[in-house]
Design a protein around this motif. Structure first.
Motif, PDB file in Angstrom:
ATOM      1  N   PRO A  70      -3.923   6.508  -0.210  1.00  0.00           N
ATOM      2  CA  PRO A  70      -3.479   5.535  -0.344  1.00  0.00           C
ATOM      3  C   PRO A  70      -4.261   5.170  -1.106  1.00  0.00           C
ATOM      4  N   GLY A  71      -2.744   3.675  -2.061  1.00  0.00           N
ATOM      5  CA  GLY A  71      -2.637   3.414  -3.061  1.00  0.00           C
ATOM      6  C   GLY A  71      -2.679   2.399  -3.176  1.00  0.00           C
ATOM      7  N   GLN A  72      -2.288   1.223  -4.488  1.00  0.00           N
ATOM      8  CA  GLN A  72      -1.897   0.494  -4.599  1.00  0.00           C
ATOM      9  C   GLN A  72      -0.989   0.191  -5.338  1.00  0.00           C
ATOM     10  N   GLY A  73       0.348  -0.911  -4.904  1.00  0.00           N
ATOM     11  CA  GLY A  73       1.875  -0.689  -5.835  1.00  0.00           C
ATOM     12  C   GLY A  73       2.221  -2.247  -5.764  1.00  0.00           C
ATOM     13  N   THR A  74       2.973  -2.632  -6.434  1.00  0.00           N
ATOM     14  CA  THR A  74       4.075  -3.927  -7.052  1.00  0.00           C
ATOM     15  C   THR A  74       5.531  -3.949  -6.741  1.00  0.00           C
ATOM     16  N   ILE A  75       5.837  -4.521  -5.741  1.00  0.00           N
ATOM     17  CA  ILE A  75       7.523  -5.152  -6.006  1.00  0.00           C
ATOM     18  C   ILE A  75       7.597  -6.537  -6.982  1.00  0.00           C
ATOM     19  N   PRO A  76       7.993  -6.322  -8.123  1.00  0.00           N
ATOM     20  CA  PRO A  76       7.942  -8.140  -8.501  1.00  0.00           C
ATOM     21  C   PRO A  76       8.939  -9.022  -8.031  1.00  0.00           C
ATOM     22  N   ALA A  77       8.918  -9.953  -8.201  1.00  0.00           N
ATOM     23  CA  ALA A  77       9.958 -10.960  -7.887  1.00  0.00           C
ATOM     24  C   ALA A  77      11.266 -10.904  -8.330  1.00  0.00           C
ATOM     25  N   GLN A  78      11.827 -10.523  -6.970  1.00  0.00           N
ATOM     26  CA  GLN A  78      13.489 -10.375  -7.144  1.00  0.00           C
ATOM     27  C   GLN A  78      13.440  -9.192  -8.361  1.00  0.00           C
ATOM     28  N   ALA A  79      13.130  -7.957  -7.991  1.00  0.00           N
ATOM     29  CA  ALA A  79      12.757  -6.746  -9.248  1.00  0.00           C
ATOM     30  C   ALA A  79      13.950  -5.741  -8.151  1.00  0.00           C
ATOM     31  N   GLU A  80      14.970  -4.830  -8.692  1.00  0.00           N
ATOM     32  CA  GLU A  80      14.986  -4.448  -7.860  1.00  0.00           C
ATOM     33  C   GLU A  80      14.881  -3.127  -8.361  1.00  0.00           C
ATOM     34  N   TYR A  81      14.522  -1.914  -7.364  1.00  0.00           N
ATOM     35  CA  TYR A  81      13.869  -0.318  -7.697  1.00  0.00           C
ATOM     36  C   TYR A  81      15.027   0.374  -7.108  1.00  0.00           C
ATOM     37  N   ILE A 130       0.828  -0.915  -0.093  1.00  0.00           N
ATOM     38  CA  ILE A 130      -0.196   0.099  -0.459  1.00  0.00           C
ATOM     39  C   ILE A 130       0.622   1.441  -0.135  1.00  0.00           C
ATOM     40  N   VAL A 131       0.815   1.841  -1.410  1.00  0.00           N
ATOM     41  CA  VAL A 131       1.277   3.394  -1.345  1.00  0.00           C
ATOM     42  C   VAL A 131       0.764   4.911  -0.459  1.00  0.00           C
TER      43      VAL A 131
END
Length: 249
Positions: free
Chosen positions: A64-75, A35-36
């Motif tokens: 508030p909003g929705q967010g996703t960090i994909p598997a193995q992702a680096e941001y 949750i962003v």
């Protein structure tokens, strides 16, 4: 599911424009849904794709909003203070409220090697920004210094008096450049400053809220949950709380 977090402060010469640099890495094999929540900053987030590095400019969040960090992702991310909108990007962030836009490939010369680690990323972004910065208008410098130093607890009239800038002019500036009033922005800054306290289990108001009910109402308005629920952070739903607890440890 495991998230790794790093944070670095900007060089002193960029302190008027940059709040900090972040790296977040989802080292698990599953996507991380988060949750962003508003933090009073404008962000640039960079990540690798099949076509090279992609960067996203995100405006102010006010809900508030929705967010996703994909598997193995680096941001890799840069948290910008509001003056960066005018002085570095040269564009109003009002159309980007609660949303973002893709930046052109090659933005500020960022290449895949710059995402080797947070240190490389910081060095690259800082070197670019140092060629772009210029002195702030004195009134704006005083305005933002007082907003951030007080964690958003000063009144509009106090900020107007200290900056030598009328409240009417300030509010016009905020609506034109950021899409909200000065008071609304200060409420977000104050609320986000409470995240550190909440991550430590301190669930009472410490930043000039009227009372406990006011504090709970404001936290729930911007996060969707009460301070107690936010502190528990069941399932690590709130990335900011996960990050603060991780950095503290």
């Amino acid at each position: 599911m495991k998230l790794l977090w790093e944070m670095k402060a900007p060089p002193a010469a960029l302190s008027d424009f940059v709040s900090g640099y972040w790296k977040f890495h989802n080292v698990s094999e599953s996507d991380y849904n988060t949750i962003v929540v508003p933090d009073g900053r404008v962000d640039v987030i960079c990540f690798r794709t099949e076509n090279g590095v992609q960067c996203v400019l995100r405006g102010l969040d006010t809900e508030p909003g929705q967010g996703t960090i994909p598997a193995q992702a680096e941001y890799f991310a840069v948290n910008f203070k509001l003056p960066a909108s005018e002085y570095l990007f040269g564009k109003s962030m009002a159309p980007l409220a609660n949303s973002g836009e893709m930046l052109p490939h090659g933005w500020w010369g960022i290449i895949e090697d710059d995402l080797a680690d947070l240190e490389h990323f910081c060095q690259k972004i800082s070197s670019v920004l140092l060629t772009l910065v210029k002195p702030l208008d004195p009134r704006k410098r005083l305005l933002f210094e007082n907003i951030y130093a007080s964690n958003g607890t000063m009144t509009v009239q106090e900020l107007s008096d200290k900056s030598g800038w009328s409240s009417r002019q300030i509010n016009r500036y905020f609506h034109d450049w950021f899409g909200l009033s000065l008071k609304a922005y200060c409420n977000i800054v104050r609320m986000s400053a409470s995240f550190q306290h909440i991550s430590e289990g301190r669930l009472f108001p410490e930043l000039d809220y009227t009372d406990q009910n006011h504090f709970i109402k404001e936290i729930k308005k911007y996060t969707g949950v009460t301070p107690k629920e936010l502190s528990k952070n069941t399932g690590n739903r709130f990335a900011i709380i996960t990050a603060l607890k991780n950095l503290d440890s």
